[in-house]
Design an enzyme around this catalytic site. Structure first.
Site, PDB file in Angstrom:
ATOM      1  N   GLY A 199       0.837  -1.205   0.000  1.00 18.30           N
ATOM      2  CA  GLY A 199       0.000   0.000   0.000  1.00 18.30           C
ATOM      3  C   GLY A 199       0.865   1.246   0.000  1.00 18.30           C
ATOM      4  N   ASN A 200       0.292   2.330   0.509  1.00 18.57           N
ATOM      5  CA  ASN A 200       1.024   3.606   0.415  1.00 18.57           C
ATOM      6  C   ASN A 200       1.988   3.817   1.588  1.00 18.57           C
ATOM      7  OD1 ASN A 200      -0.223   5.511   2.558  1.00 18.57           O
ATOM      8  ND2 ASN A 200      -2.018   4.559   1.589  1.00 18.57           N
ATOM      9  N   VAL A 203       0.675   4.972   5.333  1.00 17.22           N
ATOM     10  CA  VAL A 203       0.192   3.875   6.182  1.00 17.22           C
ATOM     11  C   VAL A 203       1.358   2.940   6.552  1.00 17.22           C
ATOM     12  CG1 VAL A 203      -1.358   1.870   6.284  1.00 17.22           C
ATOM     13  CG2 VAL A 203      -2.181   4.029   5.351  1.00 17.22           C
ATOM     14  N   GLU A 221       5.662  -3.338   0.608  1.00 17.87           N
ATOM     15  CA  GLU A 221       5.595  -3.160  -0.852  1.00 17.87           C
ATOM     16  C   GLU A 221       4.872  -1.847  -1.108  1.00 17.87           C
ATOM     17  OE1 GLU A 221       6.830  -4.948  -3.332  1.00 17.87           O
ATOM     18  OE2 GLU A 221       7.701  -6.508  -2.082  1.00 17.87           O
ATOM     19  N   CYS A 255       1.126   0.309  -9.160  1.00 16.44           N
ATOM     20  CA  CYS A 255       2.251   0.850  -8.373  1.00 16.44           C
ATOM     21  C   CYS A 255       3.458   1.147  -9.241  1.00 16.44           C
ATOM     22  CB  CYS A 255       2.622  -0.118  -7.260  1.00 16.44           C
ATOM     23  SG  CYS A 255       3.007  -1.770  -7.854  1.00 16.44           S
TER      24      CYS A 255
HETATM   25  P1  NAD Z   1      -5.508   0.868   0.414  1.00 20.81           P
HETATM   26  O1  NAD Z   1      -6.207   2.151   0.691  1.00 20.81           O
HETATM   27  O2  NAD Z   1      -6.296  -0.304  -0.008  1.00 20.81           O
HETATM   28  O3  NAD Z   1      -4.637   0.536   1.690  1.00 20.81           O
HETATM   29  C1  NAD Z   1      -3.861  -0.644   1.760  1.00 20.81           C
HETATM   30  C2  NAD Z   1      -4.233  -1.407   3.013  1.00 20.81           C
HETATM   31  O4  NAD Z   1      -3.912  -0.623   4.152  1.00 20.81           O
HETATM   32  C3  NAD Z   1      -5.724  -1.712   3.084  1.00 20.81           C
HETATM   33  O5  NAD Z   1      -5.900  -3.059   3.434  1.00 20.81           O
HETATM   34  C4  NAD Z   1      -6.245  -0.748   4.132  1.00 20.81           C
HETATM   35  O6  NAD Z   1      -7.339  -1.232   4.849  1.00 20.81           O
HETATM   36  C5  NAD Z   1      -5.045  -0.571   5.034  1.00 20.81           C
HETATM   37  N1  NAD Z   1      -5.056   0.716   5.721  1.00 20.81           N
HETATM   38  C6  NAD Z   1      -5.489   1.905   5.221  1.00 20.81           C
HETATM   39  N2  NAD Z   1      -5.343   2.879   6.147  1.00 20.81           N
HETATM   40  C7  NAD Z   1      -4.827   2.300   7.249  1.00 20.81           C
HETATM   41  C8  NAD Z   1      -4.442   2.775   8.536  1.00 20.81           C
HETATM   42  N3  NAD Z   1      -4.579   4.044   8.876  1.00 20.81           N
HETATM   43  N4  NAD Z   1      -3.934   1.892   9.412  1.00 20.81           N
HETATM   44  C9  NAD Z   1      -3.776   0.585   9.071  1.00 20.81           C
HETATM   45  N5  NAD Z   1      -4.115   0.087   7.878  1.00 20.81           N
HETATM   46  C10 NAD Z   1      -4.640   0.920   6.969  1.00 20.81           C
HETATM   47  O7  NAD Z   1      -4.435   1.043  -0.729  1.00 20.81           O
HETATM   48  P2  NAD Z   1      -3.523   2.294  -1.045  1.00 20.81           P
HETATM   49  O8  NAD Z   1      -2.577   2.525   0.060  1.00 20.81           O
HETATM   50  O9  NAD Z   1      -4.316   3.414  -1.589  1.00 20.81           O
HETATM   51  O10 NAD Z   1      -2.752   1.646  -2.270  1.00 20.81           O
HETATM   52  C11 NAD Z   1      -2.113   2.439  -3.197  1.00 20.81           C
HETATM   53  C12 NAD Z   1      -0.645   2.577  -2.861  1.00 20.81           C
HETATM   54  O11 NAD Z   1      -0.073   1.280  -2.762  1.00 20.81           O
HETATM   55  C13 NAD Z   1       0.128   3.296  -3.926  1.00 20.81           C
HETATM   56  O12 NAD Z   1       1.110   4.086  -3.316  1.00 20.81           O
HETATM   57  C14 NAD Z   1       0.784   2.172  -4.698  1.00 20.81           C
HETATM   58  O13 NAD Z   1       1.954   2.548  -5.370  1.00 20.81           O
HETATM   59  C15 NAD Z   1       1.047   1.183  -3.605  1.00 20.81           C
HETATM   60  N6  NAD Z   1       1.088  -0.159  -4.142  1.00 20.81           N
HETATM   61  C16 NAD Z   1       2.255  -0.830  -4.103  1.00 20.81           C
HETATM   62  C17 NAD Z   1       2.326  -2.084  -4.662  1.00 20.81           C
HETATM   63  C18 NAD Z   1       3.602  -2.862  -4.652  1.00 20.81           C
HETATM   64  O14 NAD Z   1       3.531  -4.051  -4.931  1.00 20.81           O
HETATM   65  N7  NAD Z   1       4.733  -2.260  -4.370  1.00 20.81           N
HETATM   66  C19 NAD Z   1       1.204  -2.655  -5.240  1.00 20.81           C
HETATM   67  C20 NAD Z   1       0.015  -1.936  -5.236  1.00 20.81           C
HETATM   68  C21 NAD Z   1      -0.046  -0.692  -4.689  1.00 20.81           C
END
Ligand code: NAD
Length: 506
Positions: A199-200, A203, A221, A255
């Protein structure tokens, strides 16, 4: 039929899941390779037998075309599972190492591949299946149990996974918990043996702080602004097509999508012309009418992208620019001559916007990249090896891909992960197994008198003779001394001493 009503789990259910995952791991049932193989086979069946359901869920969550689901989620997931099934025994078997001279007599040294334990897998919404199943393959292959937290932002996909994992996998070992920040925060209060988060970066810091409380290992990741540098002598037609593909696959919500382009003024016009042609070939003159083009996941992300598009102070929109809130539609949009400190250049765009920045030459491009966080991917478009080698040698990023976008992710034998703010650790193929395994250093010694005699110089009472013998045998000759006798001196002395000792005992 898939549903967008996602049942968020209660604190009590979260507690039960965390306890169950731990107890099941302690019971040892996930360790035998037969068990792991069966769960992996079930995971493969889960994907294979429910292809239509998964396609439907992704259509509803992201307007993803079935080709994008099959190519970007299902095939990669199945490839990861197949790879693990093919190599499970090889990855899991003890790795013998040659002991150092100090331990040469009567000693076996091994690296045992042991499962870390109960893992927590937190996944995002953009490739909800592949980015959940991918880490699960590593956890299962390594012999871990796992609690899986799919993203609430893609509710149809989360619902399908909740249902299918419960039906196909061992529910005492692989448990789905649904929820948002609050539920994930609750999950993070428990002690895990490994946390795998995708994710981002914002977080990720929360996850890392929570992991620190228990000194839990992490794979992060993450994302970042992945640049594409274009050599002005590159084949612009092919470069434009491949960048257009990388930027518009899943409507840019990838990503490793190329985030921005670095190009010289001389090459810019030709590149824009080719890019325009490429987007039209992909989605016609009006991508909104194309069934192949995706949508922005939700209103929040739509507004984030519209805001950054409309608030940018510099540059001109040369392709696209159309938005439609009701349809969550943003056209593939190219903005040329963007200033280096423009709003568009602050955060990862994670959508179909492509800013272009003019650079004077390759050195200028390198300097700009190095002034920013290390990206997850770095794309170079050039047929000139000197050009691409220079960029590779002078920059840092999670991965480099020359003359294409995204495709390195499909290469199971390459580790996938970032560096610095784009991530920590990696996975895919054997790396997934490694992420959830602990290499346990194992030394097994004899208790016999021959090895005891060989070891006796280490014991007190100390004297100079023992020290001399120990130094003669154990101290290495500097590696820069090339002669065979000098290089292997200690082995020769060791063989002589051991030979004499052996003769005495025999
Ligand atoms: P998202 O909003 O789905 O969040 C990811 C996870 O974190 C979810 O399961 C969510 O419930 C949890 N989460 C959200 N806020 C939280 C908090 N405050 N505390 C604990 N957990 C929390 O996804 P996103 O973050 O918007 O995803 C997009 C980002 O992820 C982009 O930056 C993208 O580049 C990155 N990404 C990376 C990869 C990789 O493989 N490197 C793949 C996909 C996405």
């Amino acid at each position: 039929m898939t549903s967008n009503v996602l049942h968020f789990h209660t604190d009590a259910e979260i507690h039960k899941a965390a306890e169950t995952a731990r107890q099941t791991f302690r019971s040892g049932i996930t360790k035998p390779l037969k068990y792991r193989r069966h769960q992996l086979e079930q995971l493969w069946r889960l994907v294979d037998e429910n292809t239509d359901l998964i396609i439907e869920a992704l259509k509803k969550d992201l307007h993803k075309h079935k080709n994008e689901t099959v190519l970007g989620e299902l095939i990669p997931a199945k490839e990861e599972i197949n790879d693990a099934l093919e190599h499970l025994e090889e990855w899991a078997k003890d790795e013998k190492v040659v002991p150092a001279l100090v331990n040469r007599v009567g000693v076996t040294c091994l690296k045992r591949k042991e499962p870390k334990g109960a893992a927590l897998i937190i996944s995002p919404w953009n490739y909800p299946f592949f980015l959940t199943i991918g880490p699960m393959v590593g956890a299962i292959a390594a012999g871990c149990t796992a609690v899986i937290k799919p993203s609430e932002v893609a509710p149809h996909s989360a619902n399908v996974m909740t249902d299918l994992f419960a039906r196909y996998l061992d529910n005492s070992a692989y448990i789905v918990i649904n929820g948002a920040a609050q539920e994930t925060t609750k999950l993070l209060e428990y002690k895990w043996d490994h946390i795998f988060y995708t994710g981002n970066g914002v977080v990720a810091k929360i996850i890392m702080r929570a992991a620190a409380q228990h000194l839990t290992s992490l794979t992060l990741e993450l994302g970042g602004k992945s640049p594409a540098i274009i050599d002005e002598h590159a084949n612009m037609t092919v470069a434009a097509k491949r960048i257009a593909f990388g930027k518009s696959f899943n409507a840019g919500q990838t990503c490793v999508a190329p985030d921005y382009v670095l190009i010289t003024a001389k090459a810019q016009d030709k590149f824009i012309k080719e890019l325009k042609k490429a987007f039209e070939e992909l989605y016609s003159k009006n991508p909104q009418t194309s069934t192949d083009y995706g949508r922005i996941i939700n209103n929040r992300h739509f507004h984030r992208l519209s805001k950054v598009l409309h608030e940018n102070k510099s540059g001109e929109i040369v392709i696209g620019g159309q938005t439609d809130e009701k349809d969550l539609y943003i056209a593939p949009t190219v903005i040329a001559n963007v200033d280096r400190d423009d709003k568009l250049m602050e955060d990862e765009l994670f959508g179909p916007l492509l800013p272009m920045i003019q650079v004077t030459d390759v050195d200028d491009a390198i300097e700009y990249i190095n002034s920013r966080d290390e990206p997850l991917a770095l794309y170079i478009f050039s047929s000139n090896k000197k050009f691409s080698n220079k960029v590779m040698d002078s920059t840092r990023s999670g991965a480099i891909l020359v003359n294409d976008t995204l495709m390195h992710v499909a290469e199971g034998n390459l580790p996938f992960g970032g560096t610095g703010p784009s991530g920590m650790g990696s996975y895919h193929g054997k790396k997934s197994f490694d992420a959830f395994s602990h290499e346990r250093s194992t030394m097994v010694k004899d208790l016999n008198t021959v090895s005891e005699a060989a070891m006796s110089v280490r014991y007190a009472p100390y004297n100079d003779t023992n020290l001399k013998v120990a130094r003669l045998v154990l101290e290495s000759v500097p590696r820069f001394k090339k002669s065979f006798v000098l290089k292997h001196f200690k082995w020769i002395v060791f063989a002589i001493i051991f030979g004499i000792g052996f003769k005495r005992f025999a």
